[in-house]
Every structure is written in structure tokens, then in C-alpha cells.
Motif scaffolding. Structure first.
Motif, mmCIF file in Angstrom:
data_model
loop_
_atom_site.group_PDB
_atom_site.id
_atom_site.type_symbol
_atom_site.label_atom_id
_atom_site.label_comp_id
_atom_site.label_asym_id
_atom_site.label_seq_id
_atom_site.Cartn_x
_atom_site.Cartn_y
_atom_site.Cartn_z
ATOM 1 N N HIS A 1 -13.720 -4.374 21.372
ATOM 2 C CA HIS A 1 -14.169 -4.255 20.079
ATOM 3 C C HIS A 1 -15.785 -3.981 19.987
ATOM 4 O O HIS A 1 -16.454 -4.739 20.636
ATOM 5 C CB HIS A 1 -13.771 -5.361 19.086
ATOM 6 N N ALA A 2 -16.149 -2.975 19.050
ATOM 7 C CA ALA A 2 -17.557 -3.022 18.823
ATOM 8 C C ALA A 2 -17.904 -4.241 18.121
ATOM 9 O O ALA A 2 -17.231 -4.604 17.239
ATOM 10 C CB ALA A 2 -18.035 -1.549 18.491
ATOM 11 N N ILE A 3 -19.375 -4.572 18.026
ATOM 12 C CA ILE A 3 -19.806 -5.565 17.085
ATOM 13 C C ILE A 3 -20.613 -4.893 16.297
ATOM 14 O O ILE A 3 -21.686 -4.089 16.572
ATOM 15 C CB ILE A 3 -20.222 -6.612 17.754
ATOM 16 N N ARG A 4 -20.781 -5.300 15.014
ATOM 17 C CA ARG A 4 -21.649 -4.669 13.975
ATOM 18 C C ARG A 4 -23.166 -5.420 14.118
ATOM 19 O O ARG A 4 -22.964 -6.793 14.286
ATOM 20 C CB ARG A 4 -21.205 -4.711 12.650
ATOM 21 N N GLU B 1 -26.201 -10.200 14.989
ATOM 22 C CA GLU B 1 -27.551 -11.027 14.697
ATOM 23 C C GLU B 1 -27.359 -12.368 13.873
ATOM 24 O O GLU B 1 -27.800 -13.535 14.129
ATOM 25 C CB GLU B 1 -28.340 -10.035 13.528
ATOM 26 N N ALA B 2 -26.323 -12.223 13.026
ATOM 27 C CA ALA B 2 -25.950 -13.373 12.257
ATOM 28 C C ALA B 2 -25.663 -14.685 13.052
ATOM 29 O O ALA B 2 -26.019 -15.675 13.050
ATOM 30 C CB ALA B 2 -24.810 -13.199 11.063
ATOM 31 N N ALA C 1 -27.642 -18.061 13.866
ATOM 32 C CA ALA C 1 -27.167 -19.281 13.365
ATOM 33 C C ALA C 1 -27.036 -20.280 14.684
ATOM 34 O O ALA C 1 -27.143 -21.523 14.662
ATOM 35 C CB ALA C 1 -25.910 -19.075 12.848
ATOM 36 N N ALA C 2 -26.396 -19.512 15.866
ATOM 37 C CA ALA C 2 -26.204 -20.301 16.992
ATOM 38 C C ALA C 2 -27.755 -21.079 17.379
ATOM 39 O O ALA C 2 -27.588 -22.277 17.731
ATOM 40 C CB ALA C 2 -25.788 -19.601 17.907
ATOM 41 N N ILE C 3 -28.727 -20.279 17.499
ATOM 42 C CA ILE C 3 -30.038 -20.740 17.689
ATOM 43 C C ILE C 3 -30.433 -22.042 16.889
ATOM 44 O O ILE C 3 -30.845 -23.032 17.313
ATOM 45 C CB ILE C 3 -31.132 -19.751 17.749
ATOM 46 N N ARG C 4 -30.341 -21.677 15.624
ATOM 47 C CA ARG C 4 -30.459 -22.607 14.602
ATOM 48 C C ARG C 4 -29.944 -24.063 14.905
ATOM 49 O O ARG C 4 -30.362 -25.136 14.783
ATOM 50 C CB ARG C 4 -30.347 -22.080 13.055
ATOM 51 N N LEU C 5 -28.645 -23.946 15.058
ATOM 52 C CA LEU C 5 -27.778 -25.122 15.077
ATOM 53 C C LEU C 5 -27.968 -25.810 16.392
ATOM 54 O O LEU C 5 -28.046 -27.071 16.350
ATOM 55 C CB LEU C 5 -26.346 -24.562 15.008
ATOM 56 N N LEU D 1 -26.882 -16.035 24.670
ATOM 57 C CA LEU D 1 -28.127 -16.323 23.730
ATOM 58 C C LEU D 1 -29.075 -16.822 24.677
ATOM 59 O O LEU D 1 -30.371 -16.473 24.104
ATOM 60 C CB LEU D 1 -27.357 -17.623 23.075
ATOM 61 N N SER D 2 -29.095 -17.405 25.940
ATOM 62 C CA SER D 2 -29.710 -17.828 26.766
ATOM 63 C C SER D 2 -30.762 -16.555 27.107
ATOM 64 O O SER D 2 -31.704 -16.412 27.285
ATOM 65 C CB SER D 2 -29.413 -18.593 28.073
ATOM 66 N N ALA D 3 -29.876 -15.440 27.370
ATOM 67 C CA ALA D 3 -30.541 -14.213 27.783
ATOM 68 C C ALA D 3 -31.194 -13.566 27.024
ATOM 69 O O ALA D 3 -32.461 -13.028 27.368
ATOM 70 C CB ALA D 3 -29.359 -13.284 28.401
ATOM 71 N N ARG D 4 -30.861 -13.631 25.659
ATOM 72 C CA ARG D 4 -31.564 -12.887 24.633
ATOM 73 C C ARG D 4 -32.840 -13.837 24.433
ATOM 74 O O ARG D 4 -33.934 -13.018 24.275
ATOM 75 C CB ARG D 4 -30.751 -13.016 23.321
ATOM 76 N N CYS D 5 -32.611 -15.062 24.398
ATOM 77 C CA CYS D 5 -34.185 -16.056 23.998
ATOM 78 C C CYS D 5 -35.080 -15.691 25.414
ATOM 79 O O CYS D 5 -36.224 -15.573 25.084
ATOM 80 C CB CYS D 5 -33.597 -17.372 24.391
ATOM 81 N N MET D 6 -34.624 -15.674 26.632
ATOM 82 C CA MET D 6 -35.412 -15.553 27.880
ATOM 83 C C MET D 6 -36.152 -14.061 27.731
ATOM 84 O O MET D 6 -37.337 -13.877 28.004
ATOM 85 C CB MET D 6 -34.577 -15.581 29.178
ATOM 86 N N GLU D 7 -35.447 -13.089 27.240
ATOM 87 C CA GLU D 7 -36.008 -11.717 27.038
ATOM 88 C C GLU D 7 -37.101 -11.693 26.088
ATOM 89 O O GLU D 7 -38.112 -11.205 26.509
ATOM 90 C CB GLU D 7 -34.768 -10.664 26.751
#
Lengths: 185, 185
Positions: free
Chosen positions: B7-10, B15-16, B20-24, B61-67
Motif C-alpha cells: 500500500h502506498a501511503i499518503r 506526517e500526521a 503524533a508519535a513524536i509528540r506522544l 521514527l528514530s531514523a527520521r529524527c536522526m536524519e
DNA sequence: CTAATATGATACATAGTTGTCTCATATTCT
DNA sequence: AGAATATGAGACAACTATGTATCATATTAG
């Protein structure tokens, strides 16, 4: 620990549980009661006998850690000494209690007693910072809240360095003192 | 994100979810997939469609933050500038990314890519510290590992102060720079 | 407009955690 | 030694989070 009316707890059992819990929570926040029981070498039922809740255990543990930190700090609180000396003494006794410190920052503080204990601790550090300012050991234009935060953080950093065997406790305390006094001047 | 073949993701969905995950996670480590889905305004099934696991989500999420941290730091990496200026530039761009920084210290690092990204970050800071030493901006007898730890911690402290509305981002960066340069001299 | 498809909602099965209870055993106290 | 009791082990139910599958709907692309 609201169930002690029904069952007394043996001292070594209590210590084993609290020690294991601190150790595990500091490594990973997703700790189960089963994990704690195993690590403490204690039956899982024993945990539920003496702690109404998992929250109850955490709260008891928080209170214990807070008391130990407060006691350690209060022991260094000799009013006649200059603030720099008191800061150094505080660092030397607080840094080895880094695990207690860590636990308090990991878990959310619930309960009125705990909250007021925390504020007492905060007020103590704030007063020390202001005394350092009046004694011109640190600059007066540094926001007090920043200085207080630096004190807390440097204790954590120092404990981590000791934990990693990069520094001895004394070296860490000396570096922490130097970093704080220079950094806030 | 190993399921994207099916499945492709929009973009706005992704982003949502990540926002949200980072915030929580920054507020509480015991976050459930249901919590994240609700906070993201997204169906719970959508999370499981795009992330094989909860671990998969955390790792993504970790990878995103690290990048993001690496990119922000690399953008300040102008070799010809003096080290003090580069440190200041790094602080100014890293402090507002405190939430990313926080996430990385909360969650355990798994995966080879993540580990090597982290070591790259560590090496960068270590090199900067050593350059600061050769330029005599900080003292040479301060252990480099201590200095690196101080840099990391002060970013966290600064971000917390900004988060609490005690300081503006610029004030925080300036205080952080001053605290580091003085503290390590 | 129309087809393809990403999403939301729901039902469902599964696994893990929590908390209770009981009874045999080990420990402590007198 | 004997009584009192704290503990360990296990069975048990309730609850929660995870992960899957299905179908109707909304969104996007051609």
C-alpha cells in the motif's frame, strides 16, 4: 504501600524488590511486575501482596528515591560554609545517587507529598544558586532557572560518566563543579 | 516501513502519524498504537497497514529524527569558519529540534543504519570539541568525552527552557554557547 | 467522469499483563 | 520445639494491546 496492614514485609524482601525495580526501570521503562519479581528473586504474588498497584509500587519507589536525594542533600547543608563549598559537597553526595535521580525524572510525579518534596528540592537548589550569585561565584545575569537546570543536568552527566567507567566519582564531582562555576560565570 | 510494497501511503497521513508519535512519546513512553492513531486523526488499521510492527514504527521514527538532526548539523558544517562560530551555528539549529533529540534518547537504538548514523553524529561532535581545543576556545585538560556529553546535555536543557517558555530560541542558544565555552575552559 | 486505491470503521483472534486466591513450604519469633 | 506468618508456586479471570481481515467510503489519478 497501602497493604501493609494485612501482611508485614520482610526487610530483605522489600529491599530486593525496590533495588530490582530501580535497576530495571533505569534500563527500560516498559517493565512488568513479572520482570521485577524475577529480578528480585521473589514470587510475583509477593509484589501484589505488598503493593496495591503497579502505580503504588512506582509511587513508593519515587518517594524512596526522593527521600534519599533529599537526605543526601540535606546532609551537606551546613549554613556557615561558603556556597561554592556547599555546591561541591552536594555534587559529591548526589552524583553517586544518580540511579535515584534517574528514576525520578523517568516516572511522572503523582501524589501531594512527592510533589512538595520535589519543590523543596527545587527551592533548595534555587537558594543555593542565589547565594552563589551574592558571593559572586557565578554571574548575576544568568537566569536562575537556567542555572538550576544546569545543576540538575550536570549531576546526570556526571553520573553517566561514572556509570560508563569514564571517570571516578571524585573526578566527576570535580569536573561538574568546575563546569558549573565556569559555565555560569 | 517494510509494508509499502502493498500500500502506498499518503504524505499527509505519514506526517500526521509521525508527528503524533513524536509528540506522544515525548510526553509518555507508554504509548499505544491506539493513542497514536487517535492523536494523528487516523484509523488504527492504517498504522498497521504501513508499519509491520510497533517496533517498525519506532525504528522508522528514530531514523527520521536522526536524519533531521544530522541534516541540521551538517548544514552548519562550514569548514573554514572558526570552531566557536560553528558550535554556535550548530546550537541554533539543533535546539529547536529538541523533540527529535528527545525521541532518540528515549528509545533504544536498533538497526545498523541507525547505529552508524549515531556514531557519525558522535564523531562530528568529537571533532568539533578537538578543534575547539586546538583553537584554545576550551581547555585541553577537559576529557573530550565529558565535553561531548556536555554539548548533548546543554542542547536538551536549552530546548526544555524554550519549551517552558522561559527563554526564546536565540536566548537559549546564546546561553548554551556561553555556558559551554566558559564551563569547559 | 471513471477506475484505482488509500483510508476508516468494525469485528475478530491472540498474546501478554494485571490482580486475586489458595495451599504447601520456609522463615521468624517466643 | 511449636506457633504464627511471610513467602513461593500455581491456577484463574479480566482486561488491554497487538495484529489481521473485510467492506463501505473517500480520495486521487488518468
Amino acid at each position: 504501600m497501602s497493604k501493609e496492614s494485612r501482611h508485614a514485609i520482610r526487610p530483605r524482601t522489600l529491599e530486593a524488590i525496590l533495588d530490582a525495580a530501580i535497576r530495571l526501570f533505569n534500563a527500560d521503562s516498559g517493565v512488568t511486575m513479572t520482570d521485577i519479581a524475577k529480578a528480585a528473586g521473589v514470587g510475583r504474588a509477593t509484589l501484589h501482596r505488598h503493593f496495591q498497584d503497579k502505580d503504588d509500587l512506582i509511587q513508593t519507589l519515587s518517594a524512596r528515591c526522593m527521600e534519599e536525594m533529599n537526605a543526601a542533600v540535606r546532609a551537606t547543608d551546613i549554613p556557615d560554609e561558603p556556597a561554592v563549598k556547599r555546591l561541591h559537597a552536594m555534587l559529591k553526595s548526589a552524583i553517586p545517587l544518580g540511579d535515584r535521580f534517574a528514576f525520578l525524572s523517568f516516572e511522572r510525579m503523582e501524589g501531594e507529598d512527592l510533589q512538595s518534596d520535589y519543590e523543596e528540592q527545587l527551592d533548595w537548589t534555587t537558594a543555593l544558586i542565589e547565594q552563589l550569585k551574592t558571593e559572586q561565584a557565578i554571574a548575576t545575569d544568568v537566569p536562575t532557572s537556567w542555572a538550576v537546570a544546569q545543576v540538575d543536568q550536570v549531576i546526570w552527566t556526571a553520573w553517566t560518566a561514572v556509570w560508563n567507567s569514564e571517570l571516578t566519582p571524585d573526578e566527576a564531582a570535580n569536573l561538574a563543579l568546575r563546569t558549573l562555576l565556569n559555565g555560569l560565570s
